[in-house]
Design a protein around this motif. Structure first.
Motif, PDB file in Angstrom:
ATOM      1  N   TYR A  26       0.789  -0.970   0.013  1.00 11.95           N
ATOM      2  CA  TYR A  26      -0.052   0.094  -0.091  1.00 11.95           C
ATOM      3  C   TYR A  26       0.843   1.092  -0.048  1.00 11.95           C
ATOM      4  O   TYR A  26       0.621   2.195  -0.690  1.00 11.95           O
ATOM      5  N   MET A  27       1.965   1.238   0.887  1.00 13.91           N
ATOM      6  CA  MET A  27       2.830   2.155   1.003  1.00 13.91           C
ATOM      7  C   MET A  27       4.172   2.284   0.112  1.00 13.91           C
ATOM      8  O   MET A  27       5.154   2.193   0.535  1.00 13.91           O
ATOM      9  N   GLU A  28       3.715   2.203  -1.206  1.00 20.44           N
ATOM     10  CA  GLU A  28       4.935   2.177  -1.953  1.00 20.44           C
ATOM     11  C   GLU A  28       6.217   2.983  -1.945  1.00 20.44           C
ATOM     12  O   GLU A  28       7.165   2.633  -2.186  1.00 20.44           O
ATOM     13  N   HIS A  29       5.942   4.512  -1.537  1.00 21.36           N
ATOM     14  CA  HIS A  29       7.023   5.205  -1.453  1.00 21.36           C
ATOM     15  C   HIS A  29       7.751   5.218  -0.140  1.00 21.36           C
ATOM     16  O   HIS A  29       8.739   5.577   0.014  1.00 21.36           O
ATOM     17  N   VAL A  30       7.287   4.319   0.756  1.00 20.14           N
ATOM     18  CA  VAL A  30       8.276   4.287   1.928  1.00 20.14           C
ATOM     19  C   VAL A  30       8.762   2.882   1.971  1.00 20.14           C
ATOM     20  O   VAL A  30       8.513   1.782   1.952  1.00 20.14           O
ATOM     21  N   PRO A  31      10.384   2.911   2.145  1.00 14.57           N
ATOM     22  CA  PRO A  31      11.027   1.626   2.467  1.00 14.57           C
ATOM     23  C   PRO A  31      10.740   1.148   4.005  1.00 14.57           C
ATOM     24  O   PRO A  31      11.486   1.427   4.772  1.00 14.57           O
ATOM     25  N   LEU A  32      10.056   0.004   3.911  1.00 13.63           N
ATOM     26  CA  LEU A  32       9.425  -0.816   4.979  1.00 13.63           C
ATOM     27  C   LEU A  32      10.422  -2.020   5.325  1.00 13.63           C
ATOM     28  O   LEU A  32      10.500  -2.564   6.317  1.00 13.63           O
ATOM     29  N   LEU A  33      10.850  -2.480   4.245  1.00 13.22           N
ATOM     30  CA  LEU A  33      11.136  -3.938   4.134  1.00 13.22           C
ATOM     31  C   LEU A  33      12.643  -4.049   4.118  1.00 13.22           C
ATOM     32  O   LEU A  33      13.347  -3.445   3.440  1.00 13.22           O
ATOM     33  N   ARG A  34      13.227  -5.014   5.158  1.00 12.45           N
ATOM     34  CA  ARG A  34      14.457  -5.186   5.162  1.00 12.45           C
ATOM     35  C   ARG A  34      14.707  -6.874   4.766  1.00 12.45           C
ATOM     36  O   ARG A  34      14.041  -7.490   5.402  1.00 12.45           O
ATOM     37  N   PHE A  35      15.411  -7.010   3.497  1.00 17.52           N
ATOM     38  CA  PHE A  35      15.321  -8.123   3.115  1.00 17.52           C
ATOM     39  C   PHE A  35      15.990  -9.342   3.936  1.00 17.52           C
ATOM     40  O   PHE A  35      15.534 -10.525   4.065  1.00 17.52           O
ATOM     41  N   MET A  36      16.879  -8.949   4.872  1.00 15.67           N
ATOM     42  CA  MET A  36      17.179  -9.817   5.970  1.00 15.67           C
ATOM     43  C   MET A  36      16.219 -10.213   6.900  1.00 15.67           C
ATOM     44  O   MET A  36      16.362 -11.452   7.561  1.00 15.67           O
TER      45      MET A  36
END
Length: 92
Positions: free
Chosen positions: A36-46
Motif C-alpha cells: 500500500y505504501m509504495e514510497h516508504v521503504p519498510l522491508l529489510r530483506f534480511m
C-alpha cells in the motif's frame, strides 16, 4: 501457491493475533504494508530469513498479487500494521 486474497487475510490475522510482535510477523507486516505504501521503504530483506516455508509462501503470494494487480491492500489495515510494528523509518 495460495491465492493473494487468501494470503492477505492470513497475513493480517497472523500479524495482529496469532503471532503478534514476533520477528516473522514484523517481516510479513512490512511486506503487507509495502503493497500500500509504495514510497516508504519498510522491508529489510534480511527480515525474510525469519519466515518459515508457509509464511514465505504467504509473502510471495502477496508480492505476486501486488505486482500482478490482483491484490489491493486496504489503507486502514496497512496503517494498522505500520503502527503496530513501528515500521516507518526515522528518516521519513
Amino acid at each position: 501457491m495460495i491465492e493473494p486474497r487468501e494470503a492477505e487475510k492470513l497475513v493480517y490475522d497472523w500479524c495482529t493475533r496469532v503471532s503478534r510482535g514476533t520477528t516473522s510477523a514484523r517481516a510479513l507486516a512490512a511486506i503487507y504494508a509495502s503493497a500500500y505504501m509504495e514510497h516508504v521503504p519498510l522491508l529489510r530483506f534480511m527480515d525474510l530469513r525469519t519466515l518459515d516455508d508457509v509464511r514465505l509462501e504467504w509473502a510471495l503470494s502477496l508480492i505476486e498479487g501486488y505486482v500482478g494487480g490482483k491484490l489491493q491492500i486496504s489503507w486502514p489495515r496497512a496503517v494498522a500494521l505500520v503502527a503496530l510494528y513501528d515500521l516507518i523509518p526515522p528518516e521519513i
